[in-house]
Enzyme design. Structure first.
Site, PDB file in Angstrom:
ATOM      1  N   LYS A 126      35.317  47.254  31.453  1.00 29.25           N
ATOM      2  CA  LYS A 126      35.902  48.264  32.339  1.00 29.25           C
ATOM      3  C   LYS A 126      35.394  49.668  32.026  1.00 29.25           C
ATOM      4  O   LYS A 126      35.270  50.492  32.917  1.00 29.25           O
ATOM      5  CB  LYS A 126      37.434  48.243  32.246  1.00 29.25           C
ATOM      6  CG  LYS A 126      38.055  47.068  32.968  1.00 29.25           C
ATOM      7  CD  LYS A 126      39.496  47.363  33.310  1.00 29.25           C
ATOM      8  CE  LYS A 126      40.097  46.266  34.150  1.00 29.25           C
ATOM      9  NZ  LYS A 126      41.518  46.502  34.417  1.00 29.25           N
ATOM     10  N   LYS A 209      33.701  36.815  37.989  1.00 26.78           N
ATOM     11  CA  LYS A 209      35.110  36.578  38.344  1.00 26.78           C
ATOM     12  C   LYS A 209      35.447  37.223  39.691  1.00 26.78           C
ATOM     13  O   LYS A 209      34.965  38.309  39.993  1.00 26.78           O
ATOM     14  CB  LYS A 209      35.947  37.207  37.216  1.00 26.78           C
ATOM     15  CG  LYS A 209      37.427  37.057  37.357  1.00 26.78           C
ATOM     16  CD  LYS A 209      38.142  37.749  36.201  1.00 26.78           C
ATOM     17  CE  LYS A 209      38.349  39.223  36.450  1.00 26.78           C
ATOM     18  NZ  LYS A 209      39.376  39.849  35.617  1.00 26.78           N
ATOM     19  N   LYS A 212      39.583  42.375  42.229  1.00 25.26           N
ATOM     20  CA  LYS A 212      39.901  43.409  43.226  1.00 25.26           C
ATOM     21  C   LYS A 212      39.007  44.627  43.067  1.00 25.26           C
ATOM     22  O   LYS A 212      38.925  45.458  43.957  1.00 25.26           O
ATOM     23  CB  LYS A 212      41.382  43.793  43.177  1.00 25.26           C
ATOM     24  CG  LYS A 212      41.992  43.927  41.812  1.00 25.26           C
ATOM     25  CD  LYS A 212      43.510  43.823  41.888  1.00 25.26           C
ATOM     26  CE  LYS A 212      44.107  43.405  40.549  1.00 25.26           C
ATOM     27  NZ  LYS A 212      45.442  42.903  40.626  1.00 25.26           N
TER      28      LYS A 212
HETATM   29  P1  TYM Z   1      45.422  41.311  36.386  1.00 29.05           P
HETATM   30  O1  TYM Z   1      46.284  42.224  37.173  1.00 29.05           O
HETATM   31  O2  TYM Z   1      43.964  41.595  36.298  1.00 29.05           O
HETATM   32  O3  TYM Z   1      45.579  39.850  36.914  1.00 29.05           O
HETATM   33  C1  TYM Z   1      46.881  39.268  37.053  1.00 29.05           C
HETATM   34  C2  TYM Z   1      46.817  37.778  36.754  1.00 29.05           C
HETATM   35  O4  TYM Z   1      45.880  37.144  37.623  1.00 29.05           O
HETATM   36  C3  TYM Z   1      44.932  36.427  36.854  1.00 29.05           C
HETATM   37  N1  TYM Z   1      43.624  36.526  37.514  1.00 29.05           N
HETATM   38  C4  TYM Z   1      42.851  35.481  37.773  1.00 29.05           C
HETATM   39  N2  TYM Z   1      43.034  34.169  37.547  1.00 29.05           N
HETATM   40  C5  TYM Z   1      42.038  33.340  37.948  1.00 29.05           C
HETATM   41  N3  TYM Z   1      40.897  33.780  38.550  1.00 29.05           N
HETATM   42  C6  TYM Z   1      40.688  35.084  38.796  1.00 29.05           C
HETATM   43  N4  TYM Z   1      39.583  35.512  39.395  1.00 29.05           N
HETATM   44  C7  TYM Z   1      41.695  36.011  38.396  1.00 29.05           C
HETATM   45  N5  TYM Z   1      41.829  37.361  38.479  1.00 29.05           N
HETATM   46  C8  TYM Z   1      43.011  37.661  37.936  1.00 29.05           C
HETATM   47  C9  TYM Z   1      44.911  37.119  35.498  1.00 29.05           C
HETATM   48  O5  TYM Z   1      44.433  36.272  34.484  1.00 29.05           O
HETATM   49  C10 TYM Z   1      46.368  37.462  35.321  1.00 29.05           C
HETATM   50  O6  TYM Z   1      47.090  36.348  34.837  1.00 29.05           O
HETATM   51  N6  TYM Z   1      46.380  42.590  31.693  1.00 29.05           N
HETATM   52  C11 TYM Z   1      46.883  41.840  32.817  1.00 29.05           C
HETATM   53  C12 TYM Z   1      48.251  42.240  33.288  1.00 29.05           C
HETATM   54  C13 TYM Z   1      49.303  42.226  32.226  1.00 29.05           C
HETATM   55  C14 TYM Z   1      49.908  41.089  31.656  1.00 29.05           C
HETATM   56  C15 TYM Z   1      50.868  41.585  30.737  1.00 29.05           C
HETATM   57  C16 TYM Z   1      49.726  39.710  31.837  1.00 29.05           C
HETATM   58  C17 TYM Z   1      49.879  43.325  31.657  1.00 29.05           C
HETATM   59  N7  TYM Z   1      50.824  42.932  30.762  1.00 29.05           N
HETATM   60  C18 TYM Z   1      51.661  40.727  29.966  1.00 29.05           C
HETATM   61  C19 TYM Z   1      50.528  38.865  31.058  1.00 29.05           C
HETATM   62  C20 TYM Z   1      51.475  39.356  30.148  1.00 29.05           C
HETATM   63  C21 TYM Z   1      45.930  42.036  33.971  1.00 29.05           C
HETATM   64  O7  TYM Z   1      45.216  43.004  34.063  1.00 29.05           O
HETATM   65  O8  TYM Z   1      46.021  41.114  34.928  1.00 29.05           O
END
Ligand code: TYM
Length: 350
Positions: A126, A209, A212
């Protein structure tokens, strides 16, 4: 849940509780839906206590236009409810409304080591080439994530594959805290990375991947896309000229084909192997329209319900407020105990 795990006994005194989060920046994608949201609903429906959080404080680790962030947070909440999260059974709220997250994150900033943070691949991705210009928040991001989870003594965290390293760090933080203070206070959380769609890939490049933040909207399906957009994106998805084989091994080296098979399986609730049994020998000319049809069938009701819910933002805000109160009731006493353990004087009447 996973009794065979070596941590099952270490966590025995904690009752099973799920926590997970999604960043409300830029809208939800099919990757978020299949890798996370759809599985959140399954966990809820298995009757497991679950807390789901729209992590708006994580979102601002990179620039967010304020009005868009507010809109995206409400829209993500609508997406959760439209996908089947019941805000009475599960707790649904946005992170900034519960101050325990930021407070515990500070303690974890003092537990986590620079060396650990330096190994985080998501920061490297990032921050890009100009690390000096990245925010301090982006660097400390995983400590806030550990705080999200551990503020609730959550034992299990359903996520996609891309979050594995952050969850390992969460475990390291819990173990180091417990060790440094000579307590058994935080559980050593188990990641739940399961199913056919733990890593949904870009529709334009099967080695990247689905995200967004990808500049090409054609690379992803958004939960707000209409049926025509979904069909068009799958029709134009990059593939190869070969027909689908009958074994998963034969898909090796064909990342785009493998991705579409995984997406089909996850939407249909079957396995990639079963998809191949059904479609072996067929080319993408016939597979893609079937995939698009299945995707529209699964997503159209969610999209429609999301836009219906978005007509009443005050109701969404009220619901997030109630969720935050319930979340705080769990996190506040845990945080208080944590401050005691660390040695802070806590004499204010609360
Ligand atoms: P984020 O917002 O990027 O994504 C949210 C969730 O979606 C999953 N995900 C995917 N799974 C499969 N294929 C993909 N292309 C894909 N893109 C996103 C992510 O693995 C995630 O489960 N850091 C985290 C948010 C967060 C969090 C937490 C998660 C903050 N605190 C505590 C779990 C527990 C994040 O940026 O997810």
């Amino acid at each position: 849940m996973n009794d065979a795990s070596p941590d099952a006994s270490a966590n025995a005194r904690f009752s099973t509780r799920i926590f997970s989060g999604i960043q409300p920046s830029g809208g939800l994608t099919l990757g978020n839906y299949l890798g996370a949201l759809k599985r959140f609903v399954e966990k809820q429906d298995e009757g497991i206590e679950a807390i789901y959080c729209l992590v708006d404080m994580h979102a601002i680790t990179v620039w967010q236009e304020p009005a868009r962030l507010r809109h995206a947070t409400r829209e993500a909440a609508a997406g959760f409810i439209a996908a089947g999260i019941d805000p009475e059974r599960s707790i649904l709220f946005n992170q900034s409304q519960v101050s325990a997250h930021a407070e515990l994150a500070w303690i974890f900033n003092c537990v986590a080591r620079m060396g650990w943070m330096n190994r985080m691949t998501q920061f490297k991705d990032k921050a890009g080439k100009d690390k000096e210009a990245a925010s301090l928040g982006l660097y400390a991001y995983p400590a806030l994530m550990a705080a999200d989870i551990l503020a609730y003594h959550a034992t299990h965290v359903p996520v996609g594959e891309d979050q594995r390293q952050h969850l390992e760090l969460t475990r390291d933080i819990a173990i180091k805290f417990n060790h440094d203070y000579g307590v058994d206070f935080f559980p050593v959380t188990e990641p739940l990375i399961e199913g056919a769609a733990t890593r949904v890939m870009s529709l334009r490049d099967g080695t990247k991947k689905m995200s967004k933040s990808d500049p090409s909207d054609m690379s992803r399906i958004n939960l707000t896309d209409d049926a025509d957009a979904i069909a068009q994106k799958f029709r134009k998805a990059r593939t190869d000229p070969d027909p689908l084989p009958d074994t998963l091994e034969a898909l090796e080296g064909r990342p785009e084909a493998r991705n579409l098979v995984n997406i089909y399986a996850a939407l249909d609730g079957t396995s990639p192997q079963e998809v191949l049994v059904a479609f072996a020998g067929q080319g993408f000319g016939s597979f893609k329209p079937k995939l698009a049809e299945l995707a529209v069938e699964s997503l159209a009701p969610i999209t429609a319900e999301m836009s219906r819910l978005m007509q009443d933002p005050a109701e969404i805000d009220a619901l997030l407020g109630r969720g935050a109160e319930r979340a705080e009731a769990i996190a506040a006493p845990i945080l208080e105990q944590c401050f005691e353990i660390v040695g802070m004087v806590r004499s204010r009447r609360r």
